[in-house]
Design a protein around this motif. Structure first.
Motif, PDB file in Angstrom:
ATOM      1  N   ARG A   2       0.820  -1.215   0.000  1.00 12.37           N
ATOM      2  CA  ARG A   2       0.000   0.000   0.000  1.00 12.37           C
ATOM      3  C   ARG A   2       0.855   1.266   0.000  1.00 12.37           C
ATOM      4  O   ARG A   2       0.591   2.198   0.738  1.00 12.37           O
ATOM      5  CB  ARG A   2      -0.916  -0.011   1.223  1.00 12.37           C
ATOM      6  CG  ARG A   2      -1.931  -1.154   1.203  1.00 12.37           C
ATOM      7  CD  ARG A   2      -2.774  -1.132   2.445  1.00 12.37           C
ATOM      8  NE  ARG A   2      -1.985  -1.274   3.649  1.00 12.37           N
ATOM      9  CZ  ARG A   2      -2.343  -0.807   4.846  1.00 12.37           C
ATOM     10  NH1 ARG A   2      -3.461  -0.137   4.976  1.00 12.37           N
ATOM     11  NH2 ARG A   2      -1.574  -0.995   5.899  1.00 12.37           N
ATOM     12  N   GLU A 116      -2.331   5.048  -3.532  1.00 13.78           N
ATOM     13  CA  GLU A 116      -1.807   4.346  -2.369  1.00 13.78           C
ATOM     14  C   GLU A 116      -1.723   5.302  -1.174  1.00 13.78           C
ATOM     15  O   GLU A 116      -1.385   6.476  -1.340  1.00 13.78           O
ATOM     16  CB  GLU A 116      -0.417   3.775  -2.672  1.00 13.78           C
ATOM     17  CG  GLU A 116      -0.407   2.644  -3.693  1.00 13.78           C
ATOM     18  CD  GLU A 116      -0.468   3.116  -5.140  1.00 13.78           C
ATOM     19  OE1 GLU A 116      -0.361   2.270  -6.029  1.00 13.78           O
ATOM     20  OE2 GLU A 116      -0.612   4.337  -5.371  1.00 13.78           O
ATOM     21  N   PRO A 117      -2.017   4.808   0.023  1.00 12.21           N
ATOM     22  CA  PRO A 117      -2.058   5.716   1.185  1.00 12.21           C
ATOM     23  C   PRO A 117      -0.690   6.153   1.713  1.00 12.21           C
ATOM     24  O   PRO A 117      -0.596   7.159   2.415  1.00 12.21           O
ATOM     25  CB  PRO A 117      -2.817   4.912   2.248  1.00 12.21           C
ATOM     26  CG  PRO A 117      -2.693   3.485   1.830  1.00 12.21           C
ATOM     27  CD  PRO A 117      -2.534   3.468   0.341  1.00 12.21           C
ATOM     28  N   TYR A 118       0.383   5.404   1.413  1.00 13.16           N
ATOM     29  CA  TYR A 118       1.688   5.716   2.003  1.00 13.16           C
ATOM     30  C   TYR A 118       2.752   5.950   0.935  1.00 13.16           C
ATOM     31  O   TYR A 118       2.612   5.520  -0.209  1.00 13.16           O
ATOM     32  CB  TYR A 118       2.148   4.582   2.941  1.00 13.16           C
ATOM     33  CG  TYR A 118       1.246   4.403   4.129  1.00 13.16           C
ATOM     34  CD1 TYR A 118       1.358   5.235   5.246  1.00 13.16           C
ATOM     35  CD2 TYR A 118       0.251   3.425   4.127  1.00 13.16           C
ATOM     36  CE1 TYR A 118       0.513   5.089   6.336  1.00 13.16           C
ATOM     37  CE2 TYR A 118      -0.595   3.263   5.206  1.00 13.16           C
ATOM     38  CZ  TYR A 118      -0.464   4.106   6.307  1.00 13.16           C
ATOM     39  OH  TYR A 118      -1.303   3.955   7.378  1.00 13.16           O
ATOM     40  N   ARG A 196       2.562   9.236   5.350  1.00 20.70           N
ATOM     41  CA  ARG A 196       1.282   9.145   4.663  1.00 20.70           C
ATOM     42  C   ARG A 196       1.287  10.078   3.454  1.00 20.70           C
ATOM     43  O   ARG A 196       1.789  11.195   3.523  1.00 20.70           O
ATOM     44  CB  ARG A 196       0.150   9.509   5.632  1.00 20.70           C
ATOM     45  CG  ARG A 196      -1.134   8.747   5.406  1.00 20.70           C
ATOM     46  CD  ARG A 196      -2.030   8.761   6.632  1.00 20.70           C
ATOM     47  NE  ARG A 196      -1.872   9.930   7.475  1.00 20.70           N
ATOM     48  CZ  ARG A 196      -2.499  11.080   7.283  1.00 20.70           C
ATOM     49  NH1 ARG A 196      -3.305  11.244   6.255  1.00 20.70           N
ATOM     50  NH2 ARG A 196      -2.315  12.079   8.122  1.00 20.70           N
ATOM     51  N   ARG A 198      -1.033  11.824   1.814  1.00 20.16           N
ATOM     52  CA  ARG A 198      -1.721  13.123   1.937  1.00 20.16           C
ATOM     53  C   ARG A 198      -0.975  14.065   2.879  1.00 20.16           C
ATOM     54  O   ARG A 198      -0.930  15.266   2.658  1.00 20.16           O
ATOM     55  CB  ARG A 198      -3.155  12.906   2.421  1.00 20.16           C
ATOM     56  CG  ARG A 198      -3.998  12.221   1.361  1.00 20.16           C
ATOM     57  CD  ARG A 198      -5.464  12.238   1.675  1.00 20.16           C
ATOM     58  NE  ARG A 198      -6.233  11.633   0.605  1.00 20.16           N
ATOM     59  CZ  ARG A 198      -7.551  11.587   0.564  1.00 20.16           C
ATOM     60  NH1 ARG A 198      -8.251  12.135   1.547  1.00 20.16           N
ATOM     61  NH2 ARG A 198      -8.182  11.019  -0.438  1.00 20.16           N
TER      62      ARG A 198
END
Length: 372
Positions: A2, A116-118, A196, A198
């Motif tokens: 991820r 992807e979040p990371y 992260r 974001r």
């Protein structure tokens, strides 16, 4: 996995002396057949990170050539892939990368268009093996904003090259100093971070608005008391090659069987771009002891405790000891090389003598084979 990967490979360092005159540090040859950036790329691929961006800038031609196809590292070409970003003049911006944070900012669309979040951020000038999944699991377990991979620096005189940090019992970073002259601590940052996606976009945009360009000084150090920044300590082999001495030492480390086995015999392995070359040839009278000899080499003389990269020709009665000979070098008859790094594509004339006394000598000969 991820996460997406970003490899920072645009920097230069004056401590590399003549070696970085014609190539990026991330493109420096390592261990006979590899380049420095192969280690970060292989770690990304082995950690199942499918989408990786390499940010290049300084002397990037040979590095870009090396990265011309993602197939060598087996990045997913249907989902993800390998992206190479060099500085581009746009309507809004006509600058080179001003620093590590600015390099990410100029390619922010890569982050914004990903799902992807990371993000795993690594540098292209380090030699190591790592499963980034373990760092990500640690990052999530600690509920960290940023996780910094760190290690112990065995040589106190080397501390000034790195970011030095101090952690509390819970591994949260309390102090972080970039390249101090002296420090009572010996825990150093390896230049590998998990954050992260974001959060990274937010921090990079804020830094850009304030005219701040460096990831370490303007994000890690600035936010160390405001964000949850944790350290993830490793004790496996790790080396940064951005000085002549450390580059030489790292190549010499690969003459040790345990280091070679760790990198090349134990899975997952290190991948690189393969050249279509014949195996090394040892002519009658050649003597080779404790050395790495790459494909395409022809050896006539004596080679001891040395690393010979691809397409090296060693003439009759040559003696090479404790040296690193880069790609495509011709060594004339009766040449003696000791404690040296010989630059690639050099022609060393017959009966030459080079020896590094006290420090590693870099040999750069005017090249008559390649004159236009």
């Amino acid at each position: 996995m991820r996460a997406i990967g970003i490899i920072l490979a645009g920097g230069n360092n004056n401590r590399m002396r003549e070696l970085s005159d014609k190539r990026a540090i991330a493109a420096m040859p390592i261990a006979g057949s590899y380049r420095s950036i192969d280690f970060a790329l292989s770690n990304m691929a082995n950690s199942r990170i499918q989408k990786v961006a390499v940010l290049t800038q300084y002397n990037a031609r040979s590095l870009n050539e090396h990265l011309s196809s993602s197939k060598w590292w087996d990045f997913g070409r249907k989902q993800g892939g390998l992206f190479v970003f060099t500085p581009t003049i746009t309507k809004e911006n006509g600058f080179w990368y001003q620093g590590t944070a600015d390099a990410i900012y100029q390619n922010l669309s890569f982050l914004k268009n990903s799902h992807e979040p990371y993000v795993v951020i690594a540098s292209g000038d380090c030699v190591y093996k790592m499963d980034y999944n373990k760092v990500l699991e640690y990052h999530i377990a600690k509920r960290a904003d940023i996780t910094v991979v760190c290690t112990t620096c065995p040589d106190p005189s080397e501390v000034e090259r790195f970011g030095v940090l101090r952690m509390n019992e819970d591994c949260r970073i309390e102090e972080f100093e970039e390249k101090p002259m002296v420090s009572p601590y010996n825990t150093i940052s390896t230049g590998i971070y998990v954050i992260r996606r974001r959060q990274l976009i937010e921090l990079i945009e804020k830094a850009a608005q304030e005219g701040r360009n460096d990831f370490v000084k303007d994000i890690l150090i600035r936010y160390k008391n405001l964000k949850r920044i944790y350290g993830y300590k490793i004790d496996s082999y790790w080396s940064n090659i951005s000085t002549v001495e450390s580059y030489y030492k790292t190549n010499m480390d690969f003459l040790k069987p345990e280091i070679r086995n760790y990198f090349f015999k134990q899975e997952p392995g290190i991948k690189t771009k393969i050249d279509d070359l014949p195996p090394a040839k040892y002519n009658p009278g050649a003597v080779v002891k404790n050395s790495l000899i790459s494909s395409g080499c022809i050896v006539n003389g004596v080679v001891e405790n040395s690393v010979l990269f691809k397409d090296v020709f060693v003439g009759n009665n040559c003696v090479i000891k404790n040296s690193v000979i880069l790609n495509d070098v011709y060594l004339g008859d009766n040449t003696h090389i000791e404690n040296c790094i010989v630059e690639s594509r050099d022609t060393i004339r017959a009966n030459s003598y080079y020896s590094g006394e006290g420090e590693v000598k870099i040999v750069v000969e005017k090249n008559e084979r390649y004159t236009l």
